[in-house]
Design an enzyme around this catalytic site. Structure first.
Site, short mmCIF file in Angstrom:
data_model
loop_
_atom_site.label_atom_id
_atom_site.label_comp_id
_atom_site.label_asym_id
_atom_site.label_seq_id
_atom_site.Cartn_x
_atom_site.Cartn_y
_atom_site.Cartn_z
N GLU A 190 0.85 -1.18 0.00
CA GLU A 190 0.00 0.00 0.00
C GLU A 190 0.89 1.24 0.00
OE1 GLU A 190 -3.26 -0.23 -0.26
OE2 GLU A 190 -3.36 -2.38 0.06
N ASP A 230 -20.00 -8.32 -7.64
CA ASP A 230 -19.66 -7.53 -6.46
C ASP A 230 -18.88 -6.28 -6.84
OD1 ASP A 230 -19.70 -7.16 -3.54
OD2 ASP A 230 -17.54 -7.38 -3.74
#
Length: 170
Positions: free
Chosen positions: A79, A104
């Site tokens: 990240e 989804d």
């Protein structure tokens, strides 16, 4: 765990009907969905394993937050925080099938107001991808540029032709 895709054409061919269906419901181009899946999984070669060791079918890197009630898989991830790459372990959503994963993705993008600007890009896939990135879909500061490179790249065009991935109309 690699998915059983021998090549990019196979990946696109398998994903295309689902991407086309969900893209139509979102008002975007299916190529946008395919490019995100290609970027997130290395063209299907790095799909995170599910809790049982089989594929999680998470092609889109969607994390499992506190509201997610489905299966989860913990995975190491990179990240970016304030421009610095940080290794973390995060919970990601796991699905029972490819169709569930793509459905989804559609609900995730449609249900988050921060992505409404991306949906406003319509069938302009590069604009959609950049707006998604600008809205924080991924922490990688180069995410939008990477999606654009996939969309413009010969590998996607070749895979779309090989998979006979013509948009479904109607």
């Amino acid at each position: 765990t690699a998915w059983p895709y021998g090549n990019r054409e196979s990946f696109v061919g398998t994903l295309w009907p689902h991407a086309n269906r969900v893209a139509k419901s979102l008002g975007i181009a299916p190529e946008a969905i395919v490019s995100i899946a290609a970027l997130e999984t290395g063209w299907g070669q790095s799909v995170m394993p599910g809790p049982d060791g089989r594929s999680s079918h998470n092609l889109f890197g969607i994390k499992a937050d506190a509201k997610w009630t489905g299966a989860r898989v913990m995975m190491p991830t990179l990240e970016y925080e304030n421009g610095v790459a940080v290794k973390k372990t995060e919970a990601f959503r796991a699905y029972g099938s490819l169709a569930e994963a793509v459905d989804d993705f559609g609900r995730f993008v449609r249900g988050n107001p921060r992505y409404h600007q991306a949906l406003a890009a319509g069938r302009d896939s590069e604009r959609f991808g950049q707006a998604l990135a600008d809205a924080g879909y991924a922490t990688d500061p180069a995410y939008g540029r990477k999606l654009a490179a996939i969309l413009r790249g010969q590998p996607l065009q070749t895979a779309l032709k090989s998979a006979d991935a013509a948009p479904i109309t109607g």
